[in-house]
Design a protein around this motif. Structure first.
Motif, PDB file in Angstrom:
ATOM      1  N   ALA A 194       0.825  -1.211   0.000  1.00 48.37           N
ATOM      2  CA  ALA A 194       0.000   0.000   0.000  1.00 48.37           C
ATOM      3  C   ALA A 194       0.859   1.260   0.000  1.00 48.37           C
ATOM      4  N   VAL A 195       1.826   1.316   0.904  1.00 48.56           N
ATOM      5  CA  VAL A 195       2.602   2.545   1.089  1.00 48.56           C
ATOM      6  C   VAL A 195       3.556   2.774  -0.079  1.00 48.56           C
ATOM      7  N   LYS A 196       4.079   1.708  -0.668  1.00 45.77           N
ATOM      8  CA  LYS A 196       5.069   1.898  -1.750  1.00 45.77           C
ATOM      9  C   LYS A 196       4.466   2.641  -2.933  1.00 45.77           C
ATOM     10  N   ASN A 197       3.152   2.518  -3.147  1.00 45.12           N
ATOM     11  CA  ASN A 197       2.544   3.241  -4.257  1.00 45.12           C
ATOM     12  C   ASN A 197       2.615   4.753  -4.052  1.00 45.12           C
ATOM     13  N   VAL A 198       2.449   5.186  -2.815  1.00 42.68           N
ATOM     14  CA  VAL A 198       2.568   6.614  -2.494  1.00 42.68           C
ATOM     15  C   VAL A 198       4.016   7.064  -2.650  1.00 42.68           C
ATOM     16  N   LEU A 199       4.938   6.258  -2.163  1.00 43.54           N
ATOM     17  CA  LEU A 199       6.359   6.599  -2.280  1.00 43.54           C
ATOM     18  C   LEU A 199       6.805   6.613  -3.737  1.00 43.54           C
ATOM     19  N   ALA A 200       6.215   5.751  -4.564  1.00 41.29           N
ATOM     20  CA  ALA A 200       6.566   5.741  -5.986  1.00 41.29           C
ATOM     21  C   ALA A 200       6.157   7.044  -6.660  1.00 41.29           C
ATOM     22  N   ILE A 201       5.032   7.612  -6.255  1.00 43.03           N
ATOM     23  CA  ILE A 201       4.648   8.917  -6.802  1.00 43.03           C
ATOM     24  C   ILE A 201       5.691   9.961  -6.425  1.00 43.03           C
ATOM     25  N   ALA A 202       6.176   9.900  -5.191  1.00 36.35           N
ATOM     26  CA  ALA A 202       7.224  10.832  -4.755  1.00 36.35           C
ATOM     27  C   ALA A 202       8.496  10.645  -5.579  1.00 36.35           C
ATOM     28  N   CYS A 203       8.865   9.380  -5.837  1.00 38.86           N
ATOM     29  CA  CYS A 203      10.051   9.125  -6.660  1.00 38.86           C
ATOM     30  C   CYS A 203       9.859   9.654  -8.077  1.00 38.86           C
ATOM     31  N   GLY A 204       8.657   9.503  -8.585  1.00 35.91           N
ATOM     32  CA  GLY A 204       8.374  10.035  -9.919  1.00 35.91           C
ATOM     33  C   GLY A 204       8.510  11.540  -9.968  1.00 35.91           C
ATOM     34  N   ILE A 205       8.054  12.211  -8.925  1.00 33.28           N
ATOM     35  CA  ILE A 205       8.193  13.676  -8.868  1.00 33.28           C
ATOM     36  C   ILE A 205       9.672  14.059  -8.901  1.00 33.28           C
ATOM     37  N   ILE A 206      10.503  13.311  -8.195  1.00 34.04           N
ATOM     38  CA  ILE A 206      11.952  13.566  -8.222  1.00 34.04           C
ATOM     39  C   ILE A 206      12.492  13.431  -9.645  1.00 34.04           C
ATOM     40  N   GLY A 208      10.729  13.721 -12.450  1.00 31.52           N
ATOM     41  CA  GLY A 208      10.174  14.793 -13.274  1.00 31.52           C
ATOM     42  C   GLY A 208      10.825  16.132 -13.021  1.00 31.52           C
ATOM     43  N   ARG A 209      11.243  16.352 -11.780  1.00 34.23           N
ATOM     44  CA  ARG A 209      11.903  17.610 -11.418  1.00 34.23           C
ATOM     45  C   ARG A 209      13.410  17.570 -11.655  1.00 34.23           C
ATOM     46  N   ARG A 210      13.911  16.422 -12.103  1.00 33.24           N
ATOM     47  CA  ARG A 210      15.341  16.233 -12.390  1.00 33.24           C
ATOM     48  C   ARG A 210      16.214  16.538 -11.167  1.00 33.24           C
ATOM     49  N   LEU A 211      15.838  15.956 -10.048  1.00 26.87           N
ATOM     50  CA  LEU A 211      16.562  16.196  -8.800  1.00 26.87           C
ATOM     51  C   LEU A 211      17.691  15.207  -8.560  1.00 26.87           C
ATOM     52  N   GLY A 212      17.826  14.209  -9.423  1.00 28.11           N
ATOM     53  CA  GLY A 212      19.004  13.351  -9.377  1.00 28.11           C
ATOM     54  C   GLY A 212      18.787  12.015  -8.695  1.00 28.11           C
ATOM     55  N   ASP A 213      19.736  11.121  -8.938  1.00 25.48           N
ATOM     56  CA  ASP A 213      19.666   9.770  -8.382  1.00 25.48           C
ATOM     57  C   ASP A 213      19.922   9.750  -6.878  1.00 25.48           C
ATOM     58  N   ASN A 214      20.770  10.670  -6.381  1.00 25.28           N
ATOM     59  CA  ASN A 214      20.999  10.736  -4.939  1.00 25.28           C
ATOM     60  C   ASN A 214      19.677  10.952  -4.197  1.00 25.28           C
ATOM     61  N   ALA A 215      18.886  11.886  -4.712  1.00 27.59           N
ATOM     62  CA  ALA A 215      17.620  12.216  -4.052  1.00 27.59           C
ATOM     63  C   ALA A 215      16.670  11.023  -4.092  1.00 27.59           C
ATOM     64  N   ARG A 216      16.647  10.315  -5.214  1.00 28.79           N
ATOM     65  CA  ARG A 216      15.741   9.169  -5.306  1.00 28.79           C
ATOM     66  C   ARG A 216      16.167   8.065  -4.338  1.00 28.79           C
ATOM     67  N   ALA A 217      17.469   7.791  -4.256  1.00 23.12           N
ATOM     68  CA  ALA A 217      17.948   6.761  -3.331  1.00 23.12           C
ATOM     69  C   ALA A 217      17.622   7.141  -1.885  1.00 23.12           C
ATOM     70  N   ALA A 218      17.806   8.416  -1.558  1.00 23.20           N
ATOM     71  CA  ALA A 218      17.479   8.869  -0.202  1.00 23.20           C
ATOM     72  C   ALA A 218      15.992   8.699   0.084  1.00 23.20           C
ATOM     73  N   LEU A 219      15.162   9.036  -0.898  1.00 18.78           N
ATOM     74  CA  LEU A 219      13.719   8.925  -0.687  1.00 18.78           C
ATOM     75  C   LEU A 219      13.298   7.466  -0.499  1.00 18.78           C
ATOM     76  N   GLU A 323       7.767  23.992  -3.051  1.00 19.53           N
ATOM     77  CA  GLU A 323       7.669  24.384  -1.646  1.00 19.53           C
ATOM     78  C   GLU A 323       7.584  23.159  -0.738  1.00 19.53           C
ATOM     79  N   THR A 324       6.892  22.144  -1.183  1.00 14.71           N
ATOM     80  CA  THR A 324       6.771  20.926  -0.376  1.00 14.71           C
ATOM     81  C   THR A 324       8.112  20.221  -0.248  1.00 14.71           C
ATOM     82  N   ILE A 325       8.859  20.153  -1.352  1.00  8.63           N
ATOM     83  CA  ILE A 325      10.187  19.541  -1.305  1.00  8.63           C
ATOM     84  C   ILE A 325      11.107  20.347  -0.386  1.00  8.63           C
ATOM     85  N   ALA A 326      11.057  21.660  -0.495  1.00 11.09           N
ATOM     86  CA  ALA A 326      11.891  22.514   0.367  1.00 11.09           C
ATOM     87  C   ALA A 326      11.552  22.300   1.831  1.00 11.09           C
TER      88      ALA A 326
END
Length: 338
Positions: A194-206, A208-219, A323-326
């Motif tokens: 259940a929870v991984k689907n929500v986290l996957a949306i967050a990873c997708g946002i990373i 889409g925003r081109r925030l890098g692989d470091n950010a995705r691994a951390a998330l 703003e949410t990411i910040a």
């Protein structure tokens, strides 16, 4: 009891002819079982019978002539074991429609991943309330439907309290390409999915925003901590959360654009609106509904889930992505492992 003593069920009924339901039906056929697949839409069933393909959800994957197709839930109810593969928000309704014709004791295995928005119930809680005479199990793990449908190697968790019954279901579905691992941790097998689907949306946002692989691994890592906190609060076992239905499913979903949730998040990160994205899709991205239900569930159990809360704010309360990411990055520093 040895594996040689376990007698598999002969006939499997699958409710839900989307991509995942069709793939599970094909896995059951591949394991040597008689299989019947139910769809609500008579036109869809007729098209699949005629074309021997689910062109809407699994184009290019042939449906063998031995796969029965029906719109009659009574036919499904005659099966020895039933796989329920409806979207999470429709699961209780599907159970209510099935219940009058279901024989007591017929096992029902839930294959949807989510939390019921109207009640905050996990799938097993909703099903057990609607099907009190049926043992309820959960099938979960790192699975893309098209790969299962094509017979590519896949491992999943099959969780059910009655382990003897679970062994029969494992033997019923298991094959050289589809490997279920048996567990009695029904709650734990659901939390990660259940929870991984929500986290996957967050990873997708990373992405889409081109925030890098470091950010995705951390998330992914901090997201796993959120899964673990909620799972332990609900009585799940740590080894389940670190297994196929937890870490395994999280890893797959958050690292591939095959994931409906990751691709949805990517489109959001690129600046598209949720209504635009949802309007173009046939398949459900379960994380959208789960994000709203998850916040209340976490609050009720006193669990901190900042990433999931941030996704809910973006999806359901029009929060600004940057703003949410910040705000997440400005949270106080913490000791790892807490």
């Amino acid at each position: 009891m040895t594996a040689a003593d376990v007698v598999p069920f002969a006939r499997v009924g699958v409710i839900g002819a989307g991509a995942w339901g069709t793939a599970i039906a094909l896995a059951a056929l591949r394991a040597g079982r008689e299989t019947v697949l139910w769809a609500r839409n008579p036109d869809a069933v007729e098209a699949m019978r005629r074309e021997r393909e689910n062109t809407r959800y699994l184009p290019g994957v042939p449906l063998p002539p031995t796969l029965d197709l029906t719109t009659d839930l009574g036919e499904i109810a005659k099966a020895d074991a039933i796989m329920l593969v409806t979207p999470a928000q429709h699961l209780r309704t599907a159970c209510a429609k099935l219940q009058p014709s279901l024989r007591p004791g017929t096992p029902v295995v839930l294959c949807a991943k989510g939390i019921e928005l109207s009640t905050g119930c996990l799938m097993s809680e909703a099903a057990e309330a609607s099907l009190p005479a049926s043992p309820v199990g959960v099938l979960s793990g790192p699975t893309f439907a098209v790969e299962v449908a094509k017979g590519l190697p896949t491992a999943v968790t099959l969780a059910i309290r009655d382990q003897e019954l679970g062994s029969r279901i494992v033997e019923t579905l298991g094959s050289r390409s589809f490997r279920p691992y048996l567990s009695d941790d029904v709650m734990g097998a659901q939390v990660g999915g259940a929870v991984k689907n929500v986290l996957a949306i967050a990873c997708g946002i990373i992405l889409g925003r081109r925030l890098g692989d470091n950010a995705r691994a951390a998330l992914i890592t901090r997201g796993l901590a959120e899964i673990s906190r909620l799972g332990l609060a609900l009585g799940a076992r740590p080894e389940t959360l670190m297994g196929l239905s937890g870490l395994g499913d999280l890893t797959l979903t958050c690292t591939s654009l095959q994931s409906r949730n990751t691709s949805l998040g990517t489109a959001l990160g690129e600046g598209r609106t949720l209504s635009e994205i949802m309007g173009e899709r046939h398949s459900v991205a379960e994380g959208v509904h789960t994000s709203a239900a998850l916040g209340e569930l976490a609050r009720r159990h006193g669990v901190e889930m900042p990433i999931c809360r941030a996704v809910d704010a973006i999806l359901n309360r029009n929060a600004d992505i940057d703003e949410t990411i910040a705000s997440l990055m400005a949270r106080p520093f913490r000791i790892e492992g807490r």
